[in-house]
Design a protein around this motif. Structure first.
Motif, PDB file in Angstrom:
ATOM      1  N   TYR A 162      76.479  73.976 -14.623  1.00 11.71           N
ATOM      2  CA  TYR A 162      75.088  74.184 -15.033  1.00 11.71           C
ATOM      3  C   TYR A 162      74.897  74.247 -16.541  1.00 11.71           C
ATOM      4  N   LYS A 163      75.981  74.142 -17.310  1.00 13.06           N
ATOM      5  CA  LYS A 163      75.909  74.123 -18.774  1.00 13.06           C
ATOM      6  C   LYS A 163      75.193  75.356 -19.331  1.00 13.06           C
ATOM      7  N   VAL A 164      75.404  76.498 -18.692  1.00 10.54           N
ATOM      8  CA  VAL A 164      74.792  77.740 -19.159  1.00 10.54           C
ATOM      9  C   VAL A 164      75.728  78.427 -20.145  1.00 10.54           C
ATOM     10  N   HIS A 165      75.201  79.433 -20.823  1.00 13.05           N
ATOM     11  CA  HIS A 165      76.000  80.197 -21.777  1.00 13.05           C
ATOM     12  C   HIS A 165      76.078  81.674 -21.410  1.00 13.05           C
ATOM     13  N   ARG A 166      75.452  82.066 -20.313  1.00  8.06           N
ATOM     14  CA  ARG A 166      75.573  83.458 -19.870  1.00  8.06           C
ATOM     15  C   ARG A 166      75.563  83.525 -18.353  1.00  8.06           C
ATOM     16  N   ILE A 167      76.374  84.453 -17.845  1.00  8.83           N
ATOM     17  CA  ILE A 167      76.374  84.837 -16.432  1.00  8.83           C
ATOM     18  C   ILE A 167      76.110  86.327 -16.368  1.00  8.83           C
ATOM     19  N   ASP A 168      75.245  86.713 -15.451  1.00  9.07           N
ATOM     20  CA  ASP A 168      74.933  88.121 -15.217  1.00  9.07           C
ATOM     21  C   ASP A 168      75.687  88.603 -13.987  1.00  9.07           C
ATOM     22  N   LEU A 169      76.143  89.840 -14.031  1.00 12.29           N
ATOM     23  CA  LEU A 169      76.883  90.443 -12.930  1.00 12.29           C
ATOM     24  C   LEU A 169      76.155  91.707 -12.506  1.00 12.29           C
ATOM     25  N   ASP A 170      75.498  91.655 -11.339  1.00 10.63           N
ATOM     26  CA  ASP A 170      74.725  92.780 -10.813  1.00 10.63           C
ATOM     27  C   ASP A 170      75.627  93.575  -9.882  1.00 10.63           C
ATOM     28  N   VAL A 171      76.041  94.747 -10.338  1.00 13.79           N
ATOM     29  CA  VAL A 171      77.016  95.559  -9.600  1.00 13.79           C
ATOM     30  C   VAL A 171      76.349  96.859  -9.202  1.00 13.79           C
ATOM     31  N   GLU A 172      76.184  97.086  -7.912  1.00 13.77           N
ATOM     32  CA  GLU A 172      75.495  98.278  -7.422  1.00 13.77           C
ATOM     33  C   GLU A 172      76.017  98.620  -6.029  1.00 13.77           C
ATOM     34  N   ALA A 173      75.349  99.570  -5.373  1.00 15.86           N
ATOM     35  CA  ALA A 173      75.667  99.933  -3.988  1.00 15.86           C
ATOM     36  C   ALA A 173      77.175 100.143  -3.811  1.00 15.86           C
ATOM     37  N   ASP A 174      77.790  99.489  -2.821  1.00 17.21           N
ATOM     38  CA  ASP A 174      79.211  99.706  -2.540  1.00 17.21           C
ATOM     39  C   ASP A 174      80.114  99.134  -3.630  1.00 17.21           C
ATOM     40  N   SER A 175      79.661  98.074  -4.297  1.00 21.30           N
ATOM     41  CA  SER A 175      80.516  97.420  -5.295  1.00 21.30           C
ATOM     42  C   SER A 175      80.800  98.301  -6.495  1.00 21.30           C
ATOM     43  N   ILE A 176      79.879  99.193  -6.817  1.00 21.40           N
ATOM     44  CA  ILE A 176      80.050  99.972  -8.041  1.00 21.40           C
ATOM     45  C   ILE A 176      81.080 101.090  -7.865  1.00 21.40           C
ATOM     46  N   THR A 177      81.515 101.320  -6.634  1.00 23.28           N
ATOM     47  CA  THR A 177      82.590 102.294  -6.417  1.00 23.28           C
ATOM     48  C   THR A 177      83.866 101.627  -5.901  1.00 23.28           C
ATOM     49  N   ASN A 178      83.877 100.304  -5.874  1.00 21.07           N
ATOM     50  CA  ASN A 178      85.063  99.560  -5.451  1.00 21.07           C
ATOM     51  C   ASN A 178      85.916  99.292  -6.682  1.00 21.07           C
TER      52      ASN A 178
END
Length: 364
Positions: A162-178
């Motif tokens: 996609y020729k982008v320059h940023r990726i966002d990482l949304d970390v919440e719920a169960d993932s934020i304690t994994n």
């Protein structure tokens, strides 16, 4: 996003040559090149996005709830869009798809022509991994996939296709304690950043994390501590200043301000120990939920608080402003909490978008 329960860019042709010819900088010969890069040309050629401007508004869009993204961008006046969400189709997989839908892979023929039209009008997109659904079904790629290199390849594929320059990482719920997933994610970020540097491609990552009115909770701080441990550079940390679920009635404007202010201290304590106050503020992002959030009327961000929040963020040097979500930016369901298609408050269509778009033209 529901929370409960610079290296110079290279030209397109050169970039394609680099991405298809070279393995990631940190890969060994045994690991080989990225297996997801296409072996035959796509029907769509995606134009390269420019490096993101220093301050921007990028509302989230649920790609499953809208039609043409470029039309939506133009109609709403939102030049930049954060696109939710990329996730694997099932736990255990290392391959991301849009909304986990195997008919929508990371491919130039999926959204690529729409991205071109957004860029032709001076905007861009930020693909986002994770989100509440992925983070509660073990389909966030860092939870689903146990191979750090494969996670890194998935991120690299999004950058290159996609020729982008940023990726966002949304970390919440169960993932934020994994913790295992948190560490894999940060190790993969560091690998991708080495790959980007080796190939002269400007890559950056943002984290979007749950917040309290007093800043990140301990779980969010642990994500940043892991980033520091694995030398993952984080360009932007977005605090989700909504869905507090604490039973209190909130002034969402005031709470966003206190959360963002507290975040600067937390950044200093974790990933940016030597940063100046200005640099700390420039690593802050704020994500609101326009209208009534998932908790209910006690957590309502009204339209008349949007412009003051943008003005406050501008004066403090915040990097990004956003809200969940663009498809909610209409007054079609007054009094309804947590709808994914309307704000729950009386408002003109695109009123929040227009208020937040003023952030794009501000200079610190």
């Amino acid at each position: 996003m529901k929370r409960i329960p610079v290296l110079a860019g290279v030209g397109i042709a050169a970039a394609l040559a680099v991405f298809t010819a070279a393995a990631p900088a940190s890969a060994s010969p045994a690991q080989g090149p990225n297996p997801w890069l296409p072996t035959s040309p796509s029907h769509t050629v995606v134009r390269e996005g420019l490096p993101l401007q220093p301050h921007l508004s990028a509302p989230y869009v649920d790609v499953t709830e809208v039609g043409d993204l470029a039309d939506l961008s133009q109609a709403s006046g939102s030049k930049y869009l954060s696109l939710a969400f990329l996730q694997t189709e099932a736990a255990g997989s290392c391959t991301p798809y849009w909304a986990g839908d195997t008919t929508k892979p990371v491919s130039a023929d999926v959204y690529g022509s729409q991205f071109n039209r957004i860029r032709a009008r001076g905007g861009d997109v930020i693909p986002s991994f994770g989100g509440y659904s992925a983070d509660t079904t073990n389909t966030d790629i860092a939870d689903s996939c146990t191979d750090v290199h494969q996670i890194a390849l998935a991120y690299e594929n999004v950058f290159s296709v996609y020729k982008v320059h940023r990726i966002d990482l949304d970390v919440e719920a169960d993932s934020i304690t994994n913790q295992a997933g948190i560490d894999r994610r940060n190790q993969a970020i560091a690998e991708v950043e080495r790959w980007g540097a080796a190939h002269h491609w400007n890559v950056s990552f943002s984290y979007t994390l749950p917040s309290t009115p007093q800043g990140l909770a301990a779980s969010g701080i642990a994500v940043l501590q892991s980033a520091a441990k694995y030398h993952a550079s984080i360009a932007d940390v977005n605090v989700m200043t909504f869905d507090y679920w604490d039973g209190a009635t909130h002034n969402m404007l005031t709470d966003a301000e206190t959360a963002a202010t507290a975040l600067t201290t937390q950044l200093k304590q974790t990933i940016l120990p030597h940063a100046s106050p200005r640099a700390l503020w420039h690593t802050v992002g704020i994500v609101q939920m326009n209208g009534i959030d998932d908790y209910g009327p006690e957590e309502t961000f009204p339209l008349d608080q949007a412009a003051p929040l943008v003005k406050w963020a501008s004066a403090h040097g915040v990097q990004t402003m956003s809200f969940w979500a663009l498809q909610r930016d209409n007054g079609g369901c007054p009094g309804t909490a947590g709808s994914n298609t309307c704000s729950g408050v009386a408002q003109p269509t695109w009123a929040f978008s227009k208020a937040f778009a003023a952030f794009d033209s501000w200079r610190y």
